[in-house]
Write an enzyme that holds these catalytic residues in place. Structure first.
Site, PDB file in Angstrom:
ATOM      1  N   ARG A   7       0.662  -0.984  -0.009  1.00 41.66           N
ATOM      2  CA  ARG A   7      -0.065   0.049  -0.180  1.00 41.66           C
ATOM      3  C   ARG A   7       0.583   0.820  -0.317  1.00 41.66           C
ATOM      4  NH1 ARG A   7      -2.608  -3.770   3.720  1.00 41.66           N
ATOM      5  NH2 ARG A   7      -4.228  -4.139   3.649  1.00 41.66           N
ATOM      6  N   LYS A  31      -2.771  -1.286   8.720  1.00 38.37           N
ATOM      7  CA  LYS A  31      -3.864  -1.307   8.048  1.00 38.37           C
ATOM      8  C   LYS A  31      -4.521  -1.389   9.005  1.00 38.37           C
ATOM      9  CE  LYS A  31      -7.384  -0.690   4.996  1.00 38.37           C
ATOM     10  NZ  LYS A  31      -8.248  -0.669   3.333  1.00 38.37           N
ATOM     11  N   HIS A  91      -2.152   3.829  -6.014  1.00 42.24           N
ATOM     12  CA  HIS A  91      -2.540   2.563  -5.435  1.00 42.24           C
ATOM     13  C   HIS A  91      -3.022   1.338  -6.484  1.00 42.24           C
ATOM     14  CE1 HIS A  91      -4.524   0.477  -2.419  1.00 42.24           C
ATOM     15  NE2 HIS A  91      -5.767  -0.204  -3.313  1.00 42.24           N
ATOM     16  N   ARG A  94      -0.715  -0.893  -7.187  1.00 40.98           N
ATOM     17  CA  ARG A  94      -0.932  -2.224  -6.018  1.00 40.98           C
ATOM     18  C   ARG A  94      -1.993  -3.206  -6.974  1.00 40.98           C
ATOM     19  NH1 ARG A  94      -1.115  -4.129  -1.035  1.00 40.98           N
ATOM     20  NH2 ARG A  94      -3.306  -5.043  -0.042  1.00 40.98           N
ATOM     21  N   HIS A 125      -3.752  -8.674   3.238  1.00 46.05           N
ATOM     22  CA  HIS A 125      -5.561  -8.871   3.583  1.00 46.05           C
ATOM     23  C   HIS A 125      -6.305  -9.413   4.208  1.00 46.05           C
ATOM     24  CE1 HIS A 125      -6.210  -8.015  -1.402  1.00 46.05           C
ATOM     25  NE2 HIS A 125      -5.729  -6.837  -0.655  1.00 46.05           N
ATOM     26  N   TYR A 148     -10.483 -10.174  -7.449  1.00 44.70           N
ATOM     27  CA  TYR A 148      -9.663  -9.578  -8.526  1.00 44.70           C
ATOM     28  C   TYR A 148     -10.438 -11.070 -10.111  1.00 44.70           C
ATOM     29  CZ  TYR A 148      -6.757  -6.004  -6.522  1.00 44.70           C
ATOM     30  OH  TYR A 148      -6.103  -5.655  -5.709  1.00 44.70           O
TER      31      TYR A 148
END
Length: 312
Positions: A144, A169, A244, A247, A278, A287
């Site tokens: 990130r 995060k 971003h 990524r 994640h 994705y």
């Protein structure tokens, strides 16, 4: 200070002490408090909460975004209701929660090279070196942008070829392993940085042209300049490419390689989730349906399996 502002401050301090960062949520909650103060309200009501949530500063009509804003007030109101029974908790079915993730812009290798070439033209020289390194680092690791900006010198072990992504995060840490070419590039940047600032104030690995840390909130302005200089334009009706999105490029490229080498992609996806940081594997599985090429490869793999099972 109003009683509502004091209660909000105590609430945020309590939750942060429990490990919650509340960066965006805290900003939203204090915005709601100001909204109430401007209207002379001294307690939370459902009508005020809904009015604030749907009157965004940028006039966004996205109900998912508005619902998230309302959630901030709802959680606070539940806490406050235990102290003040007159507090109203906004209902949870007012705004839709159906989340529609916007498809990322997937840079081609040529576009990434064009971005790095545009960064080379920045001045002074350290700013150019920092931006080339930042773009390259995000493209080859999938970090990130905030993680890259906060990366400390002690987190970078070029002898072992690893980066420690600390306090991420979701409050977890992870190791990212570097390709030898990435190690070489980071060594070159480290040398240029130390020559420019032998005794910097910042402890971060990446620095701005004044020897301080990169400002994660302002880097988008410079990146927009680089996108324009590189001649990159989004398809009609799509939002502008973001930093971003590098990524996303890493993630999609990794999954495409897995499909092409014939490996078991489903078994590898949890590894990719861990690599990306994640908290929920669903963020990685997204994705498969968001990128047409991945969807086609996944469908082809399923058809092959079905054909093998159909053979008597």
């Amino acid at each position: 200070m109003s009683a509502l502002r004091a209660a909000a401050g105590e609430y945020l301090a309590m939750r942060r002490a429990l490990g919650f960062k509340l960066t965006t949520q805290g900003r939203h909650l204090m915005s709601f408090v100001r909204f109430c103060e401007e209207r002379g309200a001294d307690r939370v009501t459902a009508d005020l909460a809904i009015e604030w949530a749907t009157r965004t500063s940028r006039g966004s009509g996205n109900e998912v975004y508005q619902a998230r804003r309302l959630d901030v007030v709802r959680i606070f109101a539940r806490h406050l209701q235990a102290l003040d029974p007159a507090t109203e908790v906004p209902p949870d079915d007012v705004l839709t929660r159906r989340y529609l993730r916007i498809p990322p812009y997937l840079y081609s290798p040529q576009e990434i090279a064009a971005l790095m070439s545009a960064a080379h033209a920045l001045r002074p020289a350290l700013r150019a070196a920092t931006w080339r390194t930042l773009i390259g680092l995000l493209a080859v690791t999938g970090m990130r942008q905030g993680e890259a900006c906060r990366l400390r010198r002690d987190d970078v072990d070029l002898e072992a070829g690893t980066l420690l992504i600390a306090d991420t995060k979701f409050g977890k840490s992870r190791l990212v392993f570097l390709h030898p070419t990435a190690i070489t590039a980071l060594r070159a940047y480290e040398h240029a940085r130390d020559q420019a600032f032998p005794e910097p104030e910042a402890a971060t690995f990446l620095m701005n042209s004044r020897g301080g840390p990169l400002d994660g909130h302002n880097i988008q302005h410079t990146f927009a300049v680089l996108v324009a200089a590189a001649g990159i334009q989004p398809p009609p009706g799509r939002r502008a490419p973001r930093l971003h999105d590098l990524r996303h490029v890493f993630t999609v490229a990794t999954m495409l390689d897995w499909y092409r080498d014939g490996g078991n992609v489903q078994a590898r996806l949890p590894l990719l989730s861990t690599w990306l940081g994640h908290v929920d594997p669903k963020s990685t599985y997204w994705y498969l349906q968001a990128v047409p090429e991945l969807l086609a490869l996944a469908a082809g793999r399923l058809e092959q399996q079905a054909d093998r099972q159909a053979v008597p």
